[in-house]
Design a protein around this motif. Structure first.
Motif, PDB file in Angstrom:
ATOM      1  N   GLU A 194       3.432  -2.890   4.601  1.00 24.87           N
ATOM      2  CA  GLU A 194       2.907  -4.197   4.195  1.00 24.87           C
ATOM      3  C   GLU A 194       1.410  -4.105   3.904  1.00 24.87           C
ATOM      4  N   TYR A 195       0.703  -3.342   4.719  1.00 25.94           N
ATOM      5  CA  TYR A 195      -0.734  -3.163   4.520  1.00 25.94           C
ATOM      6  C   TYR A 195      -1.009  -2.448   3.200  1.00 25.94           C
ATOM      7  N   ALA A 196      -0.275  -1.374   2.947  1.00 30.59           N
ATOM      8  CA  ALA A 196      -0.483  -0.578   1.733  1.00 30.59           C
ATOM      9  C   ALA A 196      -0.222  -1.400   0.477  1.00 30.59           C
ATOM     10  N   GLY A 197       0.698  -2.336   0.556  1.00 32.41           N
ATOM     11  CA  GLY A 197       1.044  -3.136  -0.608  1.00 32.41           C
ATOM     12  C   GLY A 197       0.351  -4.482  -0.676  1.00 32.41           C
ATOM     13  N   HIS A 198      -0.526  -4.766   0.278  1.00 33.69           N
ATOM     14  CA  HIS A 198      -1.180  -6.078   0.337  1.00 33.69           C
ATOM     15  C   HIS A 198      -2.323  -6.132  -0.672  1.00 33.69           C
ATOM     16  N   PRO A 199      -2.359  -7.175  -1.517  1.00 30.08           N
ATOM     17  CA  PRO A 199      -3.376  -7.237  -2.573  1.00 30.08           C
ATOM     18  C   PRO A 199      -4.800  -7.478  -2.077  1.00 30.08           C
ATOM     19  N   LEU A 200      -4.995  -7.912  -0.849  1.00 31.33           N
ATOM     20  CA  LEU A 200      -6.334  -8.194  -0.357  1.00 31.33           C
ATOM     21  C   LEU A 200      -7.068  -6.960   0.169  1.00 31.33           C
ATOM     22  N   PHE A 201      -6.349  -5.856   0.345  1.00 31.23           N
ATOM     23  CA  PHE A 201      -6.966  -4.676   0.933  1.00 31.23           C
ATOM     24  C   PHE A 201      -7.096  -3.556  -0.075  1.00 31.23           C
ATOM     25  N   ALA A 202      -8.135  -2.779   0.076  1.00 30.69           N
ATOM     26  CA  ALA A 202      -8.326  -1.594  -0.754  1.00 30.69           C
ATOM     27  C   ALA A 202      -8.245  -0.382   0.160  1.00 30.69           C
TER      28      ALA A 202
ATOM     29  N   ILE B 289      -8.794   6.685  -1.255  1.00 37.39           N
ATOM     30  CA  ILE B 289      -7.940   7.837  -1.533  1.00 37.39           C
ATOM     31  C   ILE B 289      -8.798   8.884  -2.237  1.00 37.39           C
ATOM     32  N   ASN B 290      -8.837  10.091  -1.688  1.00 37.78           N
ATOM     33  CA  ASN B 290      -9.661  11.172  -2.235  1.00 37.78           C
ATOM     34  C   ASN B 290     -11.114  10.747  -2.423  1.00 37.78           C
ATOM     35  N   GLY B 291     -11.643   9.984  -1.470  1.00 39.88           N
ATOM     36  CA  GLY B 291     -13.057   9.604  -1.513  1.00 39.88           C
ATOM     37  C   GLY B 291     -13.368   8.475  -2.484  1.00 39.88           C
ATOM     38  N   ARG B 292     -12.371   7.973  -3.202  1.00 40.48           N
ATOM     39  CA  ARG B 292     -12.597   6.872  -4.136  1.00 40.48           C
ATOM     40  C   ARG B 292     -11.878   5.629  -3.660  1.00 40.48           C
ATOM     41  N   LYS B 293     -12.498   4.499  -3.899  1.00 38.26           N
ATOM     42  CA  LYS B 293     -11.867   3.244  -3.525  1.00 38.26           C
ATOM     43  C   LYS B 293     -10.785   2.939  -4.558  1.00 38.26           C
ATOM     44  N   LYS B 294      -9.570   2.709  -4.073  1.00 37.80           N
ATOM     45  CA  LYS B 294      -8.470   2.433  -4.959  1.00 37.80           C
ATOM     46  C   LYS B 294      -7.742   1.196  -4.463  1.00 37.80           C
ATOM     47  N   SER B 295      -7.411   0.301  -5.350  1.00 41.65           N
ATOM     48  CA  SER B 295      -6.705  -0.911  -4.979  1.00 41.65           C
ATOM     49  C   SER B 295      -5.345  -0.555  -4.410  1.00 41.65           C
ATOM     50  N   ALA B 296      -4.985  -1.266  -3.333  1.00 42.40           N
ATOM     51  CA  ALA B 296      -3.670  -1.025  -2.717  1.00 42.40           C
ATOM     52  C   ALA B 296      -2.566  -1.741  -3.471  1.00 42.40           C
ATOM     53  N   ALA B 297      -2.906  -2.629  -4.379  1.00 45.35           N
ATOM     54  CA  ALA B 297      -1.901  -3.413  -5.115  1.00 45.35           C
ATOM     55  C   ALA B 297      -1.248  -2.604  -6.197  1.00 45.35           C
TER      56      ALA B 297
ATOM     57  N   PRO C 242     -12.993 -19.095  16.763  1.00 44.50           N
ATOM     58  CA  PRO C 242     -11.580 -18.993  16.392  1.00 44.50           C
ATOM     59  C   PRO C 242     -11.265 -17.623  15.800  1.00 44.50           C
ATOM     60  N   VAL C 243     -10.045 -17.168  16.021  1.00 46.35           N
ATOM     61  CA  VAL C 243      -9.606 -15.862  15.533  1.00 46.35           C
ATOM     62  C   VAL C 243      -8.338 -16.035  14.706  1.00 46.35           C
ATOM     63  N   ASP C 244      -8.320 -15.403  13.542  1.00 51.79           N
ATOM     64  CA  ASP C 244      -7.111 -15.325  12.719  1.00 51.79           C
ATOM     65  C   ASP C 244      -6.654 -13.885  12.750  1.00 51.79           C
ATOM     66  N   ILE C 245      -5.419 -13.659  13.232  1.00 48.24           N
ATOM     67  CA  ILE C 245      -4.889 -12.298  13.301  1.00 48.24           C
ATOM     68  C   ILE C 245      -3.759 -12.159  12.293  1.00 48.24           C
ATOM     69  N   LEU C 246      -3.870 -11.146  11.453  1.00 46.65           N
ATOM     70  CA  LEU C 246      -2.835 -10.820  10.486  1.00 46.65           C
ATOM     71  C   LEU C 246      -2.162  -9.549  10.963  1.00 46.65           C
ATOM     72  N   THR C 247      -0.857  -9.605  11.207  1.00 48.35           N
ATOM     73  CA  THR C 247      -0.114  -8.451  11.718  1.00 48.35           C
ATOM     74  C   THR C 247       0.735  -7.881  10.593  1.00 48.35           C
ATOM     75  N   LEU C 248       0.556  -6.603  10.305  1.00 48.46           N
ATOM     76  CA  LEU C 248       1.244  -5.960   9.194  1.00 48.46           C
ATOM     77  C   LEU C 248       1.807  -4.607   9.607  1.00 48.46           C
ATOM     78  N   THR C 249       2.910  -4.229   8.979  1.00 53.07           N
ATOM     79  CA  THR C 249       3.388  -2.856   9.099  1.00 53.07           C
ATOM     80  C   THR C 249       2.551  -2.005   8.147  1.00 53.07           C
ATOM     81  N   PRO C 250       2.577  -0.675   8.298  1.00 57.21           N
ATOM     82  CA  PRO C 250       1.826   0.163   7.360  1.00 57.21           C
ATOM     83  C   PRO C 250       2.227  -0.080   5.894  1.00 57.21           C
TER      84      PRO C 250
END
Length: 70
Positions: free
Chosen positions: A51-59, A62-70, A41-49
């Protein structure tokens, strides 16, 4: 495991202004190909850029450091 699925995130400007169903129509072929190839089974999440930048599940890196997108 037997209960696992494949989670896929597709980020595109083409999703701007589209509802869930219109976005699903745009990704239907890719979803079908993934299911046929991996036979799971496949779950596909479709986001605009934005929506992606503001999504709390993704990091974001930025400048080589992991930064929360939230």
């Amino acid at each position: 495991t037997a209960d696992s699925d494949l989670d896929v995130v597709i980020v595109s400007t083409r999703f701007r202004g589209l509802d869930l169903f219109a976005r699903a129509r745009l990704t239907r072929v890719a979803e079908t190909q993934l299911i046929e190839k991996f036979r799971i089974p496949v779950d596909i999440l479709t986001l605009t850029p934005a929506e992606y930048a503001g999504h709390p599940l993704f990091a974001r890196r930025i400048n080589g450091r992991k930064k929360s997108a939230a």
